[in-house]
Design a protein around this motif. Sequence first.
Motif, short mmCIF file in Angstrom:
data_model
loop_
_atom_site.label_atom_id
_atom_site.label_comp_id
_atom_site.label_asym_id
_atom_site.label_seq_id
_atom_site.Cartn_x
_atom_site.Cartn_y
_atom_site.Cartn_z
N PRO A 166 1.00 -1.18 -0.14
CA PRO A 166 -0.14 -0.27 0.08
C PRO A 166 0.65 1.14 -0.08
N SER A 167 0.86 2.25 -1.18
CA SER A 167 1.38 3.59 -0.90
C SER A 167 0.74 4.88 -1.50
N ASP A 168 -0.37 4.30 -0.45
CA ASP A 168 -1.55 6.03 -0.02
C ASP A 168 -1.27 6.38 0.64
N MET A 169 -1.13 5.85 1.89
CA MET A 169 -0.80 6.71 2.98
C MET A 169 -1.70 7.25 4.30
N MET A 170 -2.74 6.19 3.65
CA MET A 170 -4.67 6.57 4.48
C MET A 170 -3.83 5.77 5.72
N ASP A 171 -5.04 6.32 6.78
CA ASP A 171 -4.28 6.34 7.84
C ASP A 171 -5.33 5.00 8.10
N GLY A 172 -4.58 3.73 8.62
CA GLY A 172 -5.48 3.18 9.57
C GLY A 172 -5.19 1.63 8.29
N ARG A 173 -4.76 1.95 7.06
CA ARG A 173 -5.74 0.66 6.12
C ARG A 173 -3.90 -0.07 6.32
N VAL A 174 -3.14 -0.34 6.82
CA VAL A 174 -2.41 -1.90 7.04
C VAL A 174 -3.33 -2.72 8.34
N ALA A 175 -3.90 -2.27 8.74
CA ALA A 175 -4.56 -3.40 9.64
C ALA A 175 -6.29 -4.14 8.98
N ALA A 176 -6.96 -2.58 8.13
CA ALA A 176 -7.56 -2.48 7.22
C ALA A 176 -7.40 -4.26 6.31
N LEU A 177 -6.62 -4.06 5.38
CA LEU A 177 -5.66 -4.90 4.82
C LEU A 177 -5.73 -6.48 5.37
N ARG A 178 -4.71 -5.95 6.29
CA ARG A 178 -4.64 -7.36 7.04
C ARG A 178 -5.50 -8.37 7.81
N SER A 179 -6.61 -7.64 7.86
CA SER A 179 -7.88 -8.02 8.90
C SER A 179 -8.36 -8.45 6.98
N ALA A 180 -8.82 -8.26 6.26
CA ALA A 180 -9.07 -8.33 4.55
C ALA A 180 -8.07 -9.66 4.51
N LEU A 181 -7.12 -9.66 4.28
CA LEU A 181 -6.48 -10.75 3.74
C LEU A 181 -6.46 -12.37 4.54
N ASP A 182 -6.33 -11.73 5.32
CA ASP A 182 -6.21 -12.99 7.13
C ASP A 182 -7.60 -13.39 6.66
N ALA A 183 -8.80 -12.95 6.66
CA ALA A 183 -10.96 -13.12 6.76
C ALA A 183 -11.42 -13.88 5.37
N ALA A 184 -10.13 -13.62 4.44
CA ALA A 184 -10.37 -14.40 2.88
C ALA A 184 -9.12 -16.03 2.98
N ASP A 185 -8.45 -15.95 3.62
CA ASP A 185 -7.56 -16.74 3.46
C ASP A 185 -6.72 -17.21 2.94
N TYR A 186 -5.74 -15.65 3.16
CA TYR A 186 -4.69 -14.89 2.87
C TYR A 186 -3.34 -14.69 3.70
N ALA A 187 -3.74 -15.33 4.29
CA ALA A 187 -2.64 -15.28 5.34
C ALA A 187 -1.19 -15.30 5.07
N ASP A 188 -0.78 -15.56 4.22
CA ASP A 188 0.43 -15.53 4.04
C ASP A 188 0.85 -15.05 2.73
N VAL A 189 0.01 -13.95 2.33
CA VAL A 189 0.21 -12.68 1.27
C VAL A 189 0.81 -12.01 2.52
#
Length: 328
Positions: A166-189
């Motif tokens: 993520p190159s956007d520099m929005m606040d909170g995006r890392v946590a949101a991305l990690r949560s979304a990836l994990d929930a979709a079974d992409y914990a290894d990404v």
Amino acid sequence: MLNLPIRPRRNRRTAAIRDLVRETELTPSHLIYPLFVHAGSEEQPIESMPGCTRWTVDGLLKEAAEAHALGVPAVVLFPAISDRLKTRDASEAWNAKGLVPRAIRALKKDLPTLTVITDVALDPYNADGHDGLVSDDGRILNDETVEALCKQALCHADAGADIVSPSDMMDGRVAALRSALDAADYADVGILSYTAKYASACYGPFRGALDSAPKFGDKKTYQMDYGNAREAEREAALDEAEGADMLMVKPATLYLDIIHRLRTRTTLPIAAYHVSGEYLMIKAASASGWLDEKKMVLETLTGIRRAGADMILTYFAKDVAKWHAQKQ
């Protein structure tokens, strides 16, 4: 104690001795190769970045294969999107049949050992040219943008991306991305976060390569003020707590102090982006005959490593790998 002269020069006497005592190494394994891709049928030389190309998907495969064969372990993809696909909601960013997913699938099929990193931001797809969604009154919308970035990251993960960046520099995006990836079974990404991305004058050639300059205003409400260093530590602490796997400083050579600050404050790997303006400065000065391009590139990138970067995103990655191969 004997009163003998101190002679540090003894450790510099020959090339072999200098190699033995060298503190900082630069090898292809430290490099990430940024590659531009477009949906056309022919390669397009990039006027603003001599030596760089907008690749077709087939050309991208060939260029990535050559770099990988020379020891470059990873590429990061940047798409040049047709104007007709740019919209205010940037929805092409998560089109499963879009340019980036097609490129990811092709790379992972032909080069399964190559690490594929993708840029997660809306500016290539956004009619406004900003990294985030824009309100009717011209504000960059943080939380709505983060929702869009999650869709984009999941699209890339579906296609086979190893790391999203993520190159956007929005606040909170890392946590949101990690949560979304994990929930979709992409914990290894993995997540390589642009942690300290400064509002720099060095990005002009890149924006020319992608035609992604903002249509109004600037990016100073989300990218960092170049006068600030402590703020980078705050951003790094937040990204680490939110689940980032790697942190990035961008640009690199003008921000060596930031790289060093973060290196002393985190155990996470640190990447530095040797950006388009820094690339062009070396290219232009070398073309004039005043500087030796190879020597300048190696000294510059070694300096970035010496400051504390574990990996460097650089348009010189393939060149450095070639020079390294010739030295062996």
